[in-house]
Design a protein around this motif. Structure first.
Motif, short mmCIF file in Angstrom:
data_model
loop_
_atom_site.label_atom_id
_atom_site.label_comp_id
_atom_site.label_asym_id
_atom_site.label_seq_id
_atom_site.Cartn_x
_atom_site.Cartn_y
_atom_site.Cartn_z
N VAL A 1 12.86 4.39 -6.98
CA VAL A 1 12.78 5.36 -5.91
C VAL A 1 14.15 5.50 -5.26
O VAL A 1 14.60 6.61 -4.97
N THR A 2 14.83 4.37 -5.03
CA THR A 2 16.15 4.39 -4.42
C THR A 2 17.12 5.20 -5.28
O THR A 2 17.85 6.05 -4.77
N GLN A 3 17.09 4.95 -6.57
CA GLN A 3 17.99 5.67 -7.47
C GLN A 3 17.67 7.16 -7.51
O GLN A 3 18.57 7.99 -7.52
N HIS A 4 16.40 7.50 -7.52
CA HIS A 4 16.00 8.90 -7.62
C HIS A 4 16.53 9.71 -6.43
O HIS A 4 17.15 10.75 -6.62
N PHE A 5 16.29 9.22 -5.23
CA PHE A 5 16.74 9.96 -4.05
C PHE A 5 18.26 9.96 -3.94
O PHE A 5 18.85 10.95 -3.51
N THR A 6 18.90 8.90 -4.37
CA THR A 6 20.36 8.87 -4.38
C THR A 6 20.90 9.88 -5.39
O THR A 6 21.88 10.58 -5.11
N ILE A 8 19.51 12.69 -6.34
CA ILE A 8 19.34 14.03 -5.77
C ILE A 8 20.40 14.28 -4.70
O ILE A 8 21.04 15.35 -4.66
N PHE A 9 20.63 13.29 -3.83
CA PHE A 9 21.62 13.42 -2.77
C PHE A 9 23.02 13.67 -3.34
O PHE A 9 23.74 14.56 -2.91
N VAL A 10 23.40 12.86 -4.33
CA VAL A 10 24.73 12.99 -4.94
C VAL A 10 24.86 14.34 -5.64
O VAL A 10 25.90 15.02 -5.51
N ALA A 11 23.83 14.76 -6.36
CA ALA A 11 23.89 16.06 -7.04
C ALA A 11 24.05 17.19 -6.04
O ALA A 11 24.82 18.14 -6.28
N GLU A 12 23.35 17.10 -4.94
CA GLU A 12 23.46 18.13 -3.90
C GLU A 12 24.84 18.14 -3.27
O GLU A 12 25.45 19.18 -3.08
N ARG A 13 25.33 16.97 -2.92
CA ARG A 13 26.62 16.86 -2.22
C ARG A 13 27.80 17.24 -3.10
O ARG A 13 28.68 17.95 -2.67
N ASN A 18 30.43 23.63 -6.42
CA ASN A 18 30.92 24.26 -7.64
C ASN A 18 29.80 24.70 -8.58
O ASN A 18 30.05 25.02 -9.74
N GLY A 19 28.57 24.68 -8.11
CA GLY A 19 27.44 25.14 -8.92
C GLY A 19 27.06 24.21 -10.06
O GLY A 19 26.49 24.65 -11.06
N LEU A 20 27.35 22.94 -9.93
CA LEU A 20 27.10 21.98 -11.01
C LEU A 20 26.10 20.90 -10.60
O LEU A 20 26.19 19.76 -11.05
N SER A 21 25.14 21.25 -9.78
CA SER A 21 24.15 20.27 -9.32
C SER A 21 23.36 19.67 -10.47
O SER A 21 23.10 18.46 -10.50
N CYS A 22 22.95 20.50 -11.43
CA CYS A 22 22.19 19.99 -12.58
C CYS A 22 23.01 18.98 -13.37
O CYS A 22 22.49 17.94 -13.79
N GLU A 23 24.27 19.29 -13.58
CA GLU A 23 25.13 18.41 -14.34
C GLU A 23 25.32 17.07 -13.64
O GLU A 23 25.27 16.01 -14.25
N TRP A 24 25.52 17.12 -12.31
CA TRP A 24 25.67 15.89 -11.54
C TRP A 24 24.40 15.05 -11.59
O TRP A 24 24.45 13.84 -11.72
N TYR A 25 23.27 15.70 -11.46
CA TYR A 25 21.99 14.98 -11.50
C TYR A 25 21.81 14.29 -12.85
O TYR A 25 21.47 13.12 -12.93
N LEU A 26 22.05 15.02 -13.92
CA LEU A 26 21.90 14.47 -15.26
C LEU A 26 22.88 13.32 -15.49
O LEU A 26 22.51 12.27 -16.05
N TYR A 27 24.11 13.48 -15.06
CA TYR A 27 25.11 12.44 -15.26
C TYR A 27 24.72 11.16 -14.50
O TYR A 27 24.90 10.05 -15.00
N ASN A 28 24.17 11.32 -13.31
CA ASN A 28 23.71 10.16 -12.55
C ASN A 28 22.58 9.44 -13.28
O ASN A 28 22.55 8.21 -13.33
#
Length: 170
Positions: A1-6, A8-13, A18-28
Motif C-alpha cells: 500500500v505504501t509503495q502504491h500511493f508513493t 501515484i504521488f511520484v508519477a503525479e509530481r 511534461n505529460g509523462l505520468s504513465c511512464e513515471w508510474y510504470l518506471y516506479n
C-alpha cells in the motif's frame, strides 16, 4: 500500500509537467519489482544481523509461541513496523534511482509505446492495470518468500529431507 500511493504521488509530481505520468508510474513499479526487492532483501538481512544479539532479536516471520500456541501480537507489530521502515527506505532509494535514470527508461519505453500512440486509453490500461498486476504478483510472491519464517535445519539428514520436500512441492 505504501509503495502504491508513493508511485501515484511520484508519477503525479514528476510526470504531470511534461505529460509523462504513465511512464513515471510504470518506471516506479518496475523499479519496485526489480531493484526494490533486492534492496529490501539487503535491508532485511542487515536489520536481522544488527538485532541478532539484542533484546529486539529479529527473526522475520517468527512471532514466537505463547502457551496456547497463538502468535505474539507484539512481535508481529514490531516486525510490521520494521518491514514498513524497510519499504520506505527502499522506495526512497528507488525514487532517487528512477529520477537519475528516467531519460534512459523513456528512450526504451518509447519503442514499446510507439505502436500505442494512436490509442492512449489502451496505453493507460496497460500501464495502470496490466503491468501493475503482473509485477505486483511477482513482487508479492518474491517478498513472501523473503520474509516468511525460515525453519532451522540442524542435521545433514534433516537438511536433505527438507531439500527433497522442497523439490517435490515445486
Amino acid at each position: 500500500v505504501t509503495q502504491h500511493f508513493t508511485n501515484i504521488f511520484v508519477a503525479e509530481r514528476l510526470g504531470t509537467a511534461n505529460g509523462l505520468s504513465c511512464e513515471w508510474y510504470l518506471y516506479n513499479i518496475l523499479s519496485d519489482a526489480t531493484i526494490g526487492i533486492f534492496i529490501s532483501w539487503l535491508l532485511l538481512r542487515l536489520i536481522s544481523h544488527l538485532l541478532a544479539d539484542t533484546a529486539l532479536e529479529y527473526n522475520s516471520g517468527d512471532y514466537g509461541q505463547n502457551k496456547d500456541n497463538s502468535w505474539r501480537f507484539k512481535k508481529f507489530i514490531l516486525q510490521l513496523v520494521w518491514w514498513n521502515l524497510i519499504v520506505i527506505i527502499t522506495k526512497i532509494i528507488c525514487i532517487i534511482f528512477c529520477y537519475h535514470t528516467f531519460v534512459y527508461f523513456q528512450i526504451a519505453l518509447g519503442f514499446f509505446f510507439k505502436p500505442l500512440s494512436y490509442n492512449p486509453k489502451l496505453k493507460l490500461v496497460i500501464v495502470m492495470i496490466g503491468c501493475p498486476v503482473l509485477f505486483n504478483l511477482m513482487q508479492f510472491w518474491l517478498i513472501d518468500n523473503i520474509i516468511k519464517r525460515k525453519e532451522n535445519i540442524q542435521s545433514e539428514s534433516d537438511r536433505s529431507l527438507y531439500e527433497e520436500s522442497c523439490i517435490v512441492e515445486n
